[in-house]
Scaffold this motif. Structure first.
Motif, mmCIF file in Angstrom:
data_model
loop_
_atom_site.group_PDB
_atom_site.id
_atom_site.type_symbol
_atom_site.label_atom_id
_atom_site.label_comp_id
_atom_site.label_asym_id
_atom_site.label_seq_id
_atom_site.Cartn_x
_atom_site.Cartn_y
_atom_site.Cartn_z
ATOM 1 N N VAL A 82 0.892 -1.445 0.232
ATOM 2 C CA VAL A 82 0.075 0.060 -0.313
ATOM 3 C C VAL A 82 0.941 1.275 -0.076
ATOM 4 O O VAL A 82 0.496 2.443 -0.593
ATOM 5 C CB VAL A 82 -0.604 -0.014 1.015
ATOM 6 C CG1 VAL A 82 -1.943 1.506 1.159
ATOM 7 C CG2 VAL A 82 -2.070 -1.162 1.077
ATOM 8 N N ALA A 83 1.586 1.012 0.836
ATOM 9 C CA ALA A 83 2.995 2.803 0.917
ATOM 10 C C ALA A 83 3.328 2.405 -0.300
ATOM 11 O O ALA A 83 3.644 4.284 -0.560
ATOM 12 C CB ALA A 83 3.682 2.227 1.720
ATOM 13 N N MET A 84 3.343 1.795 -1.131
ATOM 14 C CA MET A 84 4.528 1.320 -2.306
ATOM 15 C C MET A 84 3.251 2.321 -3.136
ATOM 16 O O MET A 84 3.949 3.047 -4.692
ATOM 17 C CB MET A 84 5.169 -0.013 -2.763
ATOM 18 C CG MET A 84 6.023 0.250 -4.135
ATOM 19 S SD MET A 84 7.457 -0.951 -4.625
ATOM 20 C CE MET A 84 5.533 -2.465 -4.417
ATOM 21 N N VAL A 85 2.171 1.827 -3.896
ATOM 22 C CA VAL A 85 1.218 2.148 -4.094
ATOM 23 C C VAL A 85 1.127 3.730 -4.493
ATOM 24 O O VAL A 85 1.154 4.268 -5.455
ATOM 25 C CB VAL A 85 -0.139 1.588 -4.088
ATOM 26 C CG1 VAL A 85 -0.996 2.279 -5.082
ATOM 27 C CG2 VAL A 85 -0.027 -0.086 -5.091
ATOM 28 N N TYR A 86 0.478 4.100 -3.246
ATOM 29 C CA TYR A 86 0.913 5.947 -2.496
ATOM 30 C C TYR A 86 1.506 6.581 -2.960
ATOM 31 O O TYR A 86 1.702 7.619 -3.917
ATOM 32 C CB TYR A 86 0.703 5.749 -1.380
ATOM 33 C CG TYR A 86 0.832 6.933 0.033
ATOM 34 C CD1 TYR A 86 -1.035 7.772 -0.681
ATOM 35 C CD2 TYR A 86 1.970 8.129 0.172
ATOM 36 C CE1 TYR A 86 -0.807 9.158 -0.629
ATOM 37 C CE2 TYR A 86 1.388 9.591 0.365
ATOM 38 C CZ TYR A 86 0.375 10.086 -0.212
ATOM 39 O OH TYR A 86 0.656 10.574 0.805
ATOM 40 N N TRP A 87 3.348 5.544 -3.141
ATOM 41 C CA TRP A 87 3.807 6.961 -3.217
ATOM 42 C C TRP A 87 4.424 6.730 -4.590
ATOM 43 O O TRP A 87 5.053 8.167 -4.857
ATOM 44 C CB TRP A 87 5.567 6.205 -2.740
ATOM 45 C CG TRP A 87 6.879 6.773 -3.051
ATOM 46 C CD1 TRP A 87 8.136 6.224 -4.202
ATOM 47 C CD2 TRP A 87 7.805 7.668 -2.397
ATOM 48 N NE1 TRP A 87 8.995 7.184 -3.773
ATOM 49 C CE2 TRP A 87 8.175 8.063 -3.210
ATOM 50 C CE3 TRP A 87 6.846 8.774 -0.929
ATOM 51 C CZ2 TRP A 87 9.623 8.970 -2.909
ATOM 52 C CZ3 TRP A 87 7.905 9.620 -1.018
ATOM 53 C CH2 TRP A 87 9.262 10.368 -1.788
ATOM 54 N N ILE A 88 4.261 6.083 -5.556
ATOM 55 C CA ILE A 88 4.095 5.763 -6.731
ATOM 56 C C ILE A 88 3.092 6.576 -7.232
ATOM 57 O O ILE A 88 3.868 7.598 -8.577
ATOM 58 C CB ILE A 88 4.261 4.234 -7.459
ATOM 59 C CG1 ILE A 88 5.409 3.478 -7.083
ATOM 60 C CG2 ILE A 88 3.363 4.716 -8.899
ATOM 61 C CD1 ILE A 88 5.194 2.153 -7.183
ATOM 62 N N LEU A 89 1.815 6.353 -7.318
ATOM 63 C CA LEU A 89 0.997 7.414 -7.677
ATOM 64 C C LEU A 89 1.627 9.171 -7.531
ATOM 65 O O LEU A 89 1.258 10.246 -8.114
ATOM 66 C CB LEU A 89 -0.490 6.746 -7.003
ATOM 67 C CG LEU A 89 -0.974 5.480 -7.454
ATOM 68 C CD1 LEU A 89 -1.884 5.367 -6.635
ATOM 69 C CD2 LEU A 89 -1.703 6.091 -8.713
ATOM 70 N N GLN A 90 1.878 9.521 -5.635
ATOM 71 C CA GLN A 90 2.493 10.259 -5.957
ATOM 72 C C GLN A 90 2.938 11.257 -6.430
ATOM 73 O O GLN A 90 3.435 11.730 -7.472
ATOM 74 C CB GLN A 90 3.155 10.482 -4.357
ATOM 75 C CG GLN A 90 1.366 10.385 -3.044
ATOM 76 C CD GLN A 90 0.787 11.708 -2.808
ATOM 77 O OE1 GLN A 90 1.151 12.940 -3.087
ATOM 78 N NE2 GLN A 90 -0.586 11.405 -3.306
ATOM 79 N N LEU A 91 4.137 10.467 -6.830
ATOM 80 C CA LEU A 91 5.468 10.440 -7.614
ATOM 81 C C LEU A 91 5.102 11.007 -9.591
ATOM 82 O O LEU A 91 4.727 11.609 -10.062
ATOM 83 C CB LEU A 91 6.230 9.772 -7.995
ATOM 84 C CG LEU A 91 7.474 9.115 -7.080
ATOM 85 C CD1 LEU A 91 7.678 8.470 -6.928
ATOM 86 C CD2 LEU A 91 8.352 10.586 -6.785
ATOM 87 N N LYS A 92 3.723 10.138 -9.662
ATOM 88 C CA LYS A 92 3.403 10.486 -10.563
ATOM 89 C C LYS A 92 1.903 11.996 -11.256
ATOM 90 O O LYS A 92 2.219 12.410 -12.006
ATOM 91 C CB LYS A 92 1.586 9.189 -10.682
ATOM 92 C CG LYS A 92 1.089 9.640 -12.307
ATOM 93 C CD LYS A 92 0.159 8.484 -13.080
ATOM 94 C CE LYS A 92 0.024 8.069 -13.624
ATOM 95 N NZ LYS A 92 -0.717 9.756 -14.853
ATOM 96 N N LEU A 93 1.326 11.819 -9.850
ATOM 97 C CA LEU A 93 0.861 13.305 -9.576
ATOM 98 C C LEU A 93 2.362 14.468 -9.766
ATOM 99 O O LEU A 93 1.250 15.363 -10.476
ATOM 100 C CB LEU A 93 0.351 13.325 -8.480
ATOM 101 C CG LEU A 93 -0.743 14.631 -7.993
ATOM 102 C CD1 LEU A 93 -1.562 14.537 -8.708
ATOM 103 C CD2 LEU A 93 -0.925 14.420 -6.924
#
Length: 76
Positions: free
Chosen positions: A47-58
């Motif tokens: 969950v933390a990795m998915v959140y981090w990747i989505l924030q980088l994409k944003l």
């Protein structure tokens, strides 16, 4: 001095390793239940990795990311 180290041994064997001994005995009965802590940590990390990747994409989509190679003074 020997009593001091035997005291440390007693502390670890009889108090601090009790949860580990419990999980070791539980593993013989049910592997999945014994490894529930590992499954929980894997879910949290995923969950933390998915959140981090989505924030980088944003940030990349908003062009807020500074990608200059001289962003750090030691790279000049």
């Amino acid at each position: 001095m020997k009593a001091f180290f035997e005291g440390i041994q007693w502390l670890f064997e009889n108090i601090l390793f009790v949860p580990h001994n419990f999980l070791r005995e539980l593993e013989l009965e049910s592997w999945f239940v014994a490894n529930i802590i590992n499954w929980i940590f894997m879910i949290i990390c995923t969950v933390a990795m998915v959140y981090w990747i989505l924030q980088l994409k944003l940030h990349r989509d908003n062009n807020e990311e500074y990608q200059d190679t001289t962003a750090h003074s030691f790279l000049k």
